[in-house]
Each structure stands twice: as C-alpha cells, then as structure tokens.
Scaffold this motif. Structure first.
Motif, PDB file in Angstrom:
ATOM      1  N   ILE A  16       0.635  -1.419  -0.078  1.00 47.94           N
ATOM      2  CA  ILE A  16       0.082  -0.026  -0.126  1.00 47.94           C
ATOM      3  C   ILE A  16       0.749   1.237  -0.136  1.00 47.94           C
ATOM      4  N   LYS A  17       1.994   1.042   0.914  1.00 47.94           N
ATOM      5  CA  LYS A  17       2.837   2.497   0.935  1.00 47.94           C
ATOM      6  C   LYS A  17       3.623   2.632  -0.437  1.00 47.94           C
ATOM      7  N   VAL A  18       4.011   1.532  -0.937  1.00 50.42           N
ATOM      8  CA  VAL A  18       4.577   1.855  -2.385  1.00 50.42           C
ATOM      9  C   VAL A  18       3.837   2.275  -3.330  1.00 50.42           C
ATOM     10  N   CYS A  19       2.420   1.946  -3.421  1.00 48.88           N
ATOM     11  CA  CYS A  19       1.488   2.175  -4.337  1.00 48.88           C
ATOM     12  C   CYS A  19       1.223   3.618  -3.963  1.00 48.88           C
ATOM     13  N   LYS A  29      -6.716   4.151  -6.755  1.00 44.90           N
ATOM     14  CA  LYS A  29      -5.518   3.090  -7.232  1.00 44.90           C
ATOM     15  C   LYS A  29      -5.288   2.048  -6.199  1.00 44.90           C
ATOM     16  N   LEU A  30      -5.751   2.203  -4.966  1.00 47.85           N
ATOM     17  CA  LEU A  30      -5.632   0.917  -4.096  1.00 47.85           C
ATOM     18  C   LEU A  30      -6.848   0.128  -4.508  1.00 47.85           C
ATOM     19  N   LYS A  31      -7.830   0.649  -4.941  1.00 54.06           N
ATOM     20  CA  LYS A  31      -9.148  -0.216  -4.921  1.00 54.06           C
ATOM     21  C   LYS A  31      -8.888  -0.991  -6.362  1.00 54.06           C
ATOM     22  N   SER A  32      -7.979  -0.406  -7.130  1.00 53.91           N
ATOM     23  CA  SER A  32      -7.991  -1.128  -8.350  1.00 53.91           C
ATOM     24  C   SER A  32      -6.670  -2.060  -8.648  1.00 53.91           C
ATOM     25  N   CYS A  33      -6.023  -2.312  -7.523  1.00 53.58           N
ATOM     26  CA  CYS A  33      -4.920  -3.054  -7.646  1.00 53.58           C
ATOM     27  C   CYS A  33      -5.096  -4.528  -7.437  1.00 53.58           C
ATOM     28  N   GLY A  34      -6.468  -4.844  -7.195  1.00 52.25           N
ATOM     29  CA  GLY A  34      -6.687  -6.405  -6.977  1.00 52.25           C
ATOM     30  C   GLY A  34      -6.098  -7.191  -5.653  1.00 52.25           C
ATOM     31  N   TRP A  35      -6.127  -6.111  -4.679  1.00 53.36           N
ATOM     32  CA  TRP A  35      -5.688  -6.721  -3.503  1.00 53.36           C
ATOM     33  C   TRP A  35      -6.927  -6.906  -2.499  1.00 53.36           C
ATOM     34  N   GLY A  36      -7.991  -6.903  -2.994  1.00 56.20           N
ATOM     35  CA  GLY A  36      -9.112  -7.011  -2.163  1.00 56.20           C
ATOM     36  C   GLY A  36      -9.662  -5.837  -1.305  1.00 56.20           C
ATOM     37  N   ILE A  37      -8.923  -4.672  -1.537  1.00 54.86           N
ATOM     38  CA  ILE A  37      -9.378  -3.389  -0.909  1.00 54.86           C
ATOM     39  C   ILE A  37     -10.789  -2.825  -1.276  1.00 54.86           C
ATOM     40  N   ILE A  38     -11.784  -2.633  -0.348  1.00 56.66           N
ATOM     41  CA  ILE A  38     -12.962  -2.090  -0.765  1.00 56.66           C
ATOM     42  C   ILE A  38     -13.220  -0.896  -0.178  1.00 56.66           C
ATOM     43  N   TYR A  39     -12.393  -0.521   0.954  1.00 56.67           N
ATOM     44  CA  TYR A  39     -12.873   0.758   1.542  1.00 56.67           C
ATOM     45  C   TYR A  39     -11.620   1.365   2.023  1.00 56.67           C
ATOM     46  N   VAL A  40     -11.282   2.853   1.676  1.00 55.22           N
ATOM     47  CA  VAL A  40     -10.097   3.394   1.986  1.00 55.22           C
ATOM     48  C   VAL A  40     -10.554   4.700   2.887  1.00 55.22           C
TER      49      VAL A  40
END
Length: 306
Positions: free
Chosen positions: A230-233, A282-293
């Motif tokens: 997440i930090k790198v992204c 970007k975090l939501k579109s990375c495919g890591w299962g993140i649905i809320y930020v």
C-alpha cells in the motif's frame, strides 16, 4: 458508482462464487468419506475408523455452515452494513471450531471406554479403505488450500485444515489398525489408542483454525506485506510525499484500510483532496481485495527557511 467500484464489485462477487463452489465440492466429498468410513468401521470392527467417520460428519456440518457463512458474507454493502458483511465469515469459523471440539470430546470419551473393554481385532479390509481415504483427503486439502489462497478466505482455510486433519486422523487410524492386525491378540486396543491420538490432533487443528479467525475479529495488525505494498503504491501517485500510519482490517476476503498521507502543506485543500482520491482509486483497482479506504491528509513543509 464509478467504473473502478463496478469492477471491484464484480471481482469480489467472482471470488465469493469460487469460495461457495469450493465448499459445495468439499461437502460432497466429506459426506461420501463419512459414509464409507462409517460402514467400514462398523462391519470391520474398528472404532478408529468409526471415529474417523465422526470427524468427517463434523466436516460435512462445518462445511455447510461455512457455505452458509460465505453466502451471507458475499452480500454487497448496504445502508445498514456500509463495510459489507465479510465479518460473518470468521464468526462462522468459530462455530466450526466448536463442532470440532465437540467431535474430539466424543471420540476421546468413546476411545477410553473401548480401551478398557475387550473387543475383537479390526478386519484387514479396513486398511484398504483408509489408504484410499488418506490419499483422497490429502488431495482435497491441497485443492481447497489453493482456492483459499486465491480468494484470501479465512473460512476456506479452515475447511482446508479440516481435510488435512481428516487425512492425519485417517493415517493415525491406519497405524493403529495395522498394529492391532499384525501383532494379533493382546493388541486390540491399538485401534482405540489411534482414535484417541486422532482426537488430540483434531483439538490442535481447532486451535490453529480459531487463531486467525480471532485475529480477524480483533483487527489484529498482522498484514505487514499488504501494508508495504500500500505504501509503495501510494508513493507512485504524484503529490504524495510519504505515508505515515497505515492500519488494515480484514473482513472476509476483503480489506478496509486507514491511511495517513503526507502532502505538500502549501497546496490547497482541494488539491490535497484530489491526491487522496487518486490514491484511493489506485488502491481499490490493484486487485488486493481493498474495498474501503479512509484517508487522512497530513501537511508537510517542503521549504524551510533557516
């Protein structure tokens, strides 16, 4: 709903479908194994095999519960549950652990009774049945654990451990029956000792299943790899100077993120807001299962006068 959210919803739905399909296959195999082992144990005079069948019955019940849990957890967020229903998954896992502990208790009780009561030697054909069961259950474990890794499902990991537990208890029964058969009269109780050992294996696996589910409910911060990604992204987004705090909450197969961004303190509130949105998308579109930020923007000084 923007295109990123639509894509994310579709991806999440596909992962839930994979999980539920896997659970159906898992239930079917466990049911077949329970019937085969139960019949063979009764007619083959092997309580270790009967105990193994009881473990498979608990697998069927727990798999059904996991399937129902996954079905509920897959429901999309709504007004009453804006973060989704993913937390149903670890709650169901707790029920599964309860069934495993109950099964182990029944096996321990009956094994002790059988050890103190003289009985016949097990039949030879029970070893053939167990050999087939061990191979089938180990293959099922590897298939389910592969699916659990691809979906990041705690419940599927628990179900995979059921299959590994079943393979181990079957192996224990195989050893016990072999000792009883080949050493002959006087060693009939080896079969029951094997069932007793299998029960303690089930208890250990229950703890191993319970631990990650408890960590998920308690928001345990054990996601260092995801936090680093997440930090790198975030740093790849123009305008982000650094990240400060990052907390991760797991909800089923999804993640909820609390992130503190550092941006140039001299820019406008509007610009800071736009940067935060770009990071979120970007975090939501990375495919890591993140649905809320949840984003908090921290101002930093870039030009300091001496």
């Amino acid at each position: 709903m923007n295109s990123i959210d639509q894509t994310k919803t579709t991806d999440t739905a596909n992962l839930w479908m994979i999980g539920m399909s896997t659970m159906k296959s898992s239930m079917l195999l466990s049911l077949v194994m329970a019937i085969i082992k139960g019949v063979a144990g009764i007619f083959g005079n092997s309580y270790a095999l009967v105990a193994d069948a009881l473990e498979s019955v608990s697998d069927v019940i727990s798999s059904l519960l996991v399937w129902l849990g996954l079905k509920y957890a897959s429901k999309p967020p709504d007004e009453g549950h804006p973060f989704g229903h993913g937390r149903a998954e670890p709650l169901v896992t707790f029920v599964v652990v309860g069934f495993l502990i109950l099964t182990a208790g029944v096996i321990i009780y009956q094994s002790i009774i059988n050890i103190m009561t003289p009985h016949k030697l097990p039949a030879h054909f029970t070893l053939i049945i167990l050999g087939i069961v061990i191979i089938a259950k180990e293959l099922m474990y590897r298939w389910v654990i592969k699916k659990s890794n691809s979906t990041n499902s705690t419940a599927l990991k628990a179900d995979a451990q059921h299959h590994r537990s079943d393979a181990i208890t079957s192996l224990s029964a195989f050893v016990g029956i072999s000792i009883a058969i080949y050493l002959g009269p006087g060693y009939e109780a080896a079969d029951d000792w094997a069932a007793l050992i299998a029960a303690f294996v089930i208890l250990y696996n229950s703890f191993m299943i319970f631990k990650p589910a408890w960590g998920e409910i308690m928001d345990e911060q054990n996601h260092s790899e995801l936090i680093q990604k997440i930090k790198v992204c975030a740093l790849e987004i123009e305008g982000v100077k650094d990240t400060e705090k990052c907390y991760v909450r797991k909800a089923g197969i999804n993640y909820l993120i609390d992130l503190h961004l550092e941006v140039d303190g001299s820019i406008s509130v509007f610009d800071g807001h736009e940067i935060a949105h770009r990071v979120e998308d970007k975090l939501k579109s990375c495919g890591w299962g993140i649905i809320y930020v949840s984003m908090h923007v921290e101002p930093v000084r870039t030009n300091v006068e001496c």
